[in-house]
Design a protein around this motif. Structure first.
Motif, PDB file in Angstrom:
ATOM      1  N   ILE A  31       0.505   9.976   6.019  1.00  0.00           N
ATOM      2  CA  ILE A  31       0.895   8.571   5.873  1.00  0.00           C
ATOM      3  C   ILE A  31       0.168   7.999   4.657  1.00  0.00           C
ATOM      4  O   ILE A  31      -1.022   8.228   4.465  1.00  0.00           O
ATOM      5  N   SER A  33      -0.761   4.516   2.273  1.00  0.00           N
ATOM      6  CA  SER A  33      -0.883   3.062   2.156  1.00  0.00           C
ATOM      7  C   SER A  33      -1.139   2.776   0.680  1.00  0.00           C
ATOM      8  O   SER A  33      -1.131   3.684  -0.140  1.00  0.00           O
ATOM      9  N   TYR A  34      -1.366   1.514   0.348  1.00  0.00           N
ATOM     10  CA  TYR A  34      -1.645   1.197  -1.059  1.00  0.00           C
ATOM     11  C   TYR A  34      -2.707   0.112  -1.152  1.00  0.00           C
ATOM     12  O   TYR A  34      -2.988  -0.603  -0.192  1.00  0.00           O
ATOM     13  N   TYR A  35      -3.299   0.025  -2.333  1.00  0.00           N
ATOM     14  CA  TYR A  35      -4.189  -1.094  -2.642  1.00  0.00           C
ATOM     15  C   TYR A  35      -3.845  -1.620  -4.023  1.00  0.00           C
ATOM     16  O   TYR A  35      -3.394  -0.877  -4.874  1.00  0.00           O
ATOM     17  N   PRO A  86      -8.345   7.198   2.227  1.00  0.00           N
ATOM     18  CA  PRO A  86      -8.499   5.914   2.909  1.00  0.00           C
ATOM     19  C   PRO A  86      -9.667   5.944   3.888  1.00  0.00           C
ATOM     20  O   PRO A  86     -10.240   6.999   4.144  1.00  0.00           O
ATOM     21  N   ARG A  93      -3.801   7.928   8.142  1.00  0.00           N
ATOM     22  CA  ARG A  93      -3.550   7.781   6.708  1.00  0.00           C
ATOM     23  C   ARG A  93      -4.272   8.876   5.942  1.00  0.00           C
ATOM     24  O   ARG A  93      -5.458   9.089   6.125  1.00  0.00           O
ATOM     25  N   ASP A  96      -4.414   6.749  -0.147  1.00  0.00           N
ATOM     26  CA  ASP A  96      -4.238   5.360  -0.581  1.00  0.00           C
ATOM     27  C   ASP A  96      -3.703   5.409  -2.007  1.00  0.00           C
ATOM     28  O   ASP A  96      -4.370   5.954  -2.894  1.00  0.00           O
ATOM     29  N   GLN A  99      -0.967   0.348  -6.368  1.00  0.00           N
ATOM     30  CA  GLN A  99       0.246  -0.433  -6.137  1.00  0.00           C
ATOM     31  C   GLN A  99       1.424   0.124  -6.946  1.00  0.00           C
ATOM     32  O   GLN A  99       2.532   0.254  -6.431  1.00  0.00           O
ATOM     33  N   PHE A 102       2.762   3.282  -5.271  1.00  0.00           N
ATOM     34  CA  PHE A 102       3.491   2.967  -4.039  1.00  0.00           C
ATOM     35  C   PHE A 102       4.862   2.386  -4.364  1.00  0.00           C
ATOM     36  O   PHE A 102       5.867   2.743  -3.746  1.00  0.00           O
ATOM     37  N   THR A 108       6.485  -2.488  -1.255  1.00  0.00           N
ATOM     38  CA  THR A 108       5.123  -2.677  -0.742  1.00  0.00           C
ATOM     39  C   THR A 108       5.092  -3.449   0.573  1.00  0.00           C
ATOM     40  O   THR A 108       4.115  -3.369   1.310  1.00  0.00           O
ATOM     41  N   GLY A 111       4.082  -1.434   3.637  1.00  0.00           N
ATOM     42  CA  GLY A 111       2.662  -1.225   3.922  1.00  0.00           C
ATOM     43  C   GLY A 111       2.265   0.229   4.111  1.00  0.00           C
ATOM     44  O   GLY A 111       1.339   0.701   3.476  1.00  0.00           O
ATOM     45  N   LEU A 112       2.930   0.937   5.002  1.00  0.00           N
ATOM     46  CA  LEU A 112       2.661   2.346   5.277  1.00  0.00           C
ATOM     47  C   LEU A 112       3.968   3.117   5.204  1.00  0.00           C
ATOM     48  O   LEU A 112       4.993   2.624   5.682  1.00  0.00           O
TER      49      LEU A 112
END
Length: 121
Positions: A31, A33-35, A86, A93, A96, A99, A102, A108, A111-112
């Motif tokens: 999985i 995610s992003y930052y 992450p 997850r 990561d 942005q 992703f 975005t 989220g996941l």
């Protein structure tokens, strides 16, 4: 006393991120995610400033500078690993993404997302 605690914490963190790690398989599903912009210009674990517009990612078990192919629903992006994450508390997850990375794969607002990761080098 606070200074000693801070210095000791920094030394432990530096030691932990520099330890040898078990290599993950060449290809696996996880999985993502992003930052994003909130972390812009803050230092990553590799020392580089974080750039949410660059194609980078954070993983615990892959050396800094490694390129990985991340795939989701027929879309793909190649990212350079330059950070650690992450957070280990979120075991589902595995990566990561920045942005920009992703956004190449999905909106975005999701989220996941489920992804397939392939180590390229």
């Amino acid at each position: 006393m606070k200074v000693i605690t801070i210095l000791l914490s920094a030394a432990v963190f530096t030691w932990v991120v520099s330890q040898p790690y078990e290599q993950p398989p060449k290809k696996w599903e996880t999985i993502a995610s992003y930052y994003g912009a909130r972390y812009a210009k803050k230092p990553t674990a590799s020392g580089e400033p974080f750039d949410p517009t660059a194609f980078t990612a954070a993983m615990w078990d892959v050396p800094f500078g490694t390129s990985v192919l991340v795939e989701h629903n027929g879309r793909s992006v190649i990212c350079k690993i330059n950070d650690r994450g992450p957070n280990k508390r979120f075991t589902e997850r595995g990566i990561d993404l920045s942005q920009a990375s992703f956004e190449r794969l999905a909106d975005t607002r999701l989220g996941l997302i489920p992804v397939t990761i392939t180590i390229l080098d």
